[in-house]
Design an enzyme around this catalytic site. Structure first.
Site, PDB file in Angstrom:
ATOM      1  N   ASP A   1      17.274   2.716   6.522  1.00 47.95           N
ATOM      2  CA  ASP A   1      16.111   1.823   6.589  1.00 47.95           C
ATOM      3  C   ASP A   1      15.954   1.175   7.959  1.00 47.95           C
ATOM      4  OD1 ASP A   1      15.490   2.498   4.050  1.00 47.95           O
ATOM      5  OD2 ASP A   1      16.156   0.643   3.123  1.00 47.95           O
TER       6      ASP A   1
ATOM      7  N   ASP B   1      19.650  -4.215  -0.634  1.00 46.39           N
ATOM      8  CA  ASP B   1      18.898  -2.999  -0.955  1.00 46.39           C
ATOM      9  C   ASP B   1      18.761  -2.086   0.263  1.00 46.39           C
ATOM     10  OD1 ASP B   1      17.091  -5.352  -0.315  1.00 46.39           O
ATOM     11  OD2 ASP B   1      15.667  -3.713  -0.071  1.00 46.39           O
TER      12      ASP B   1
ATOM     13  N   ARG C   1      12.802  11.991   5.557  1.00 51.47           N
ATOM     14  CA  ARG C   1      14.181  11.549   5.772  1.00 51.47           C
ATOM     15  C   ARG C   1      15.147  12.412   4.960  1.00 51.47           C
ATOM     16  NH1 ARG C   1      14.228   5.017   5.408  1.00 51.47           N
ATOM     17  NH2 ARG C   1      14.066   5.385   3.166  1.00 51.47           N
TER      18      ARG C   1
ATOM     19  N   ASP D   1       0.802  -1.217   0.000  1.00 54.96           N
ATOM     20  CA  ASP D   1       0.000   0.000   0.000  1.00 54.96           C
ATOM     21  C   ASP D   1       0.839   1.274   0.000  1.00 54.96           C
ATOM     22  OD1 ASP D   1       0.958   0.177   2.625  1.00 54.96           O
ATOM     23  OD2 ASP D   1      -0.911  -0.531   3.515  1.00 54.96           O
TER      24      ASP D   1
END
Length: 497
Positions: free
Chosen positions: A268, A258, A182, A131
Site C-alpha cells: 500500500d 490494515d 499489483r 469512488d
C-alpha cells in the site's frame, strides 16, 4: 504450450492462467465476488517486464489490446473470479471497524502462486462512500516505488503495469484515473485477522489462520502452539522489514494495521517518501497531523501493530505467555537486523558488538546518525560520498556535508580505526552493493508525474530503468543521484489519493 502451465496447450498462443482456488477457497465470509468497473479509452502508462517474468508471461502479451483491456478492468482474464476481500483495522491508532478492499479487486491466484490485484478498478462494497478509483499521480508513484524497492532487495508487492484513462476523478483537485496491477504471494493483512476476531467469528478466524500457516508458514504447523508460532514468525519478518526501511531512509507514511502484510511485505504505497535530509522526526504524510508515523516512530508502530495482531489471535493462542514470548522476538530481531544492515553500509564485514567498548559498531552507528541529524545531511548523498571516499581515501567531499567539522573529524577517527581492521577493497565493494546511488526521491517522482500529465511518459520510463538498477552509475542520469532541489520541500503527499 503455455509457459504458465506447460501441461496445458494454448492454441491462441496467449496465457492460460491456471487459476488456483487460493483465497477464494476460504468461502464467502471472506470476500464479495464482483467485477471491475470499466474505464473509457484506456492506454498504457508503464509496464514492468521484470515483474512479468515472474509470471512467465509471453513476451508480447503486455503489448496486446487484450492485456490493456484486462489490466484496466474492462474485460476479465479468462477463468478469473474477481473479488474484494473484507478486513478491519486500526487507523492512526484508533479502531476503525470494517474496512476492506475499497478500490482493489483481486482477480485470483495464478498457477505460479501469485495473486493478481487491480488497484483503482472501481467501487466495491467496502469503498465506504469512495469512488473506488486511483489517480494517475499516485499510481505512478506506487508503480515506481514497488519496483524500486524490489531492486533494493526490500520485500514488497510488485507492480506489473499501470494503465490510464481520461476518466475524471475528484481528489484535492480534478485528476484522471489509472489502474495499477499489483502482484504478491498474498495480500492478506493484519486487518483480516482483526476483522474476524472483533466479530467473535472464531471458525473463520481459525480457517484464516490455518490457511496462512499451511500456505506460507508451514513450519509453524509443527509447533506446540501453531498460532503463537505464526505470530512469532510474522513478528520476525516485520522486524527485518522495518530494519531495511530504516536503513534506506524509507518512510511509509500510513502504517495502519490494515496496511501491514502478514508476509512482511511493503504494501500500500500511498504517502511514502525516501528521506532527503536526515531528519529522524520527519513526517511524510501531511494527513498525519499528530506525527504518529514519523520516520523514527516506524519501528515502534510496527510493534504496536503486531500487538493488535496478537490480540486478534488470542482466541487461538489461548494464554498470554506464548503470545508475549512471540512478540518479544521483534525487538531483538529488529536491533540485530538494523545493526547488520548499517554495518554493511559502512563496509564493515566483521562485527564488533561489545557494548562495553566505546568503539563498538552500535555506538559508531548511533553517533553517526546523531551527526547526520544535527547537521541535516542528505541521507543518500552521504552514503554515496562515503562509499567513494572509502574507495579513494579522500574523505573531504564527505566532510563538506557537515557544518560541525570537528564532530565529523572525531567520528572519522573511530570509523577509520574500524576500517583498518578490514580490507579496503572489500569494504568498498560491500558498500557499493549496499548503498544505492538512486532512490525514488519525491522530486524525481514529481518530474515523472508532471511529464505524464502532459502525455509524456519518457521520464517515467527512464526513471524506471534507473531505479531497477539502483547501484549502477547511470552517468546519463547522474543528476538524479544528487541533492533534492529547493522546490522538493513544497511537495505535499497525503492519504487523499
Amino acid at each position: 504450450m503455455n509457459p504458465l502451465d506447460p501441461t496445458r496447450p494454448d492454441p491462441a498462443g496467449g496465457p492460460v492462467w491456471g487459476w488456483q482456488p487460493g483465497f477464494a477457497a476460504l468461502g464467502p465470509a471472506f470476500f464479495t465476488a464482483l467485477q471491475p468497473t470499466p474505464v473509457p479509452a484506456p492506454y498504457w502508462v508503464a509496464v514492468s517486464q521484470d515483474a512479468a517474468n515472474t509470471l512467465a508471461l509471453p513476451p508480447d502479451w503486455l503489448q496486446s489490446d487484450e492485456a490493456l483491456q484486462a489490466l484496466s478492468g474492462n474485460q476479465l482474464l479468462p477463468g478469473s473470479q474477481p473479488m474484494a476481500t473484507v478486513y478491519s483495522g486500526h487507523q492512526f491508532g484508533v479502531w476503525a471497524g470494517q474496512l476492506g478492499d475499497g478500490r482493489a479487486i483481486l482477480l485470483g491466484e495464478t498457477f505460479g502462486n501469485t495473486e493478481i490485484q487491480l488497484k483503482g478498478a472501481g467501487r466495491t462494497p467496502y469503498s465506504r462512500g469512495g469512488d473506488g478509483r486511483a489517480v494517475l499521480r499516485s499510481s505512478i508513484r506506487e508503480f515506481l516505488c514497488s519496483e524500486a524497492m524490489h531492486a533494493l532487495g526490500i520485500p514488497t508487492t510488485r507492480a506489473l503495469a499501470v494503465t490510464g484513462s481520461p476518466l475524471a476523478v475528484q481528489r484535492e483537485t480534478r485528476e484522471t484515473a489509472a489502474v495499477v496491477t499489483r502482484l504478491a504471494p498474498s495480500f492478506i493483512r493484519f486487518g483480516h485477522f482483526e476483522h474476524f476476531a472483533a466479530r467473535d467469528m472464531q471458525p473463520e478466524l481459525r480457517a484464516l489462520t490455518d490457511y496462512v500457516i499451511d500456505r506460507y508458514y508451514p513450519a509453524c504447523r509443527k509447533a506446540a502452539n501453531p498460532a503463537a508460532a505464526l505470530l512469532q514468525a510474522v513478528s520476525e519478518r516485520t522486524a527485518e522489514l522495518l530494519a531495511l526501511w530504516q536503513s534506506v531512509g524509507f518512510c511509509h507514511g500510513v502504517m495502519n494495521t490494515d496496511n501491514m502484510s502478514i508476509l512482511g511485505l511493503t504494501i500500500d504505497y500511498g504517502p511514502f517518501q525516501f528521506l532527503d535530509t536526515f531528519d529522524p522526526g520527519h513526517i511524510c504524510n501531511h494527513s498525519d497531523v499528530q506525527g504518529r508515523y514519523a520516520f523514527n516512530r516506524q519501528p515502534q508502530v510496527a510493534y504496536w501493530n503486531l500487538f493488535c495482531l496478537a490480540q486478534a489471535l488470542m482466541p487461538l493462542i489461548e494464554t498470554e505467555e506464548p503470545a508475549v514470548a512471540a512478540l518479544s522476538t521483534y525487538k531483538a530481531v529488529f536491533a540485530q537486523a538494523f545493526l547488520t544492515r548499517m554495518r554493511a553500509k559502512l563496509g564493515l564485514a566483521q562485527a564488533q558488538d561489545d557494548v562495553q567498548r566505546s568503539d563498538s559498531d552500535g555506538t559508531l552507528i548511533e553517533q553517526l546518525l546523531a551527526l547526520l541529524a544535527a547537521n541535516r545531511v542528505d541521507y543518500t548523498v552521504f552514503w554515496l560520498r562515503l562509499t567513494e571516499a572509502v574507495e579513494s581515501g579522500d574523505f573531504t567531499p564527505v566532510r563538506d556535508l557537515f557544518l560541525d567539522r570537528e564532530g565529523w573529524d572525531g567520528w572519522l577517527v573511530g570509523y577509520s580505526a574500524r576500517l583498518v581492521q578490514s580490507d579496503g577493497a572489500s569494504a568498498a565493494a560491500l558498500m557499493r552493493r549496499t548503498n544505492p546511488r538512486f532512490v525514488l526521491r519525491n522530486h524525481l517522482g514529481e518530474l515523472a508525474i508532471r511529464a505524464a500529465s502532459e502525455g509524456d511518459f519518457s521520464v517515467l520510463h527512464q526513471l524506471q530503468q534507473v531505479l531497477q538498477r539502483p547501484y549502477d552509475t547511470h552517468p546519463e542520469h547522474a543528476q538524479w543521484s544528487g541533492f533534492a532541489p529547493e522546490w522538493a520541500s513544497s511537495i505535499a503527499i497525503s492519504c487523499s489519493s
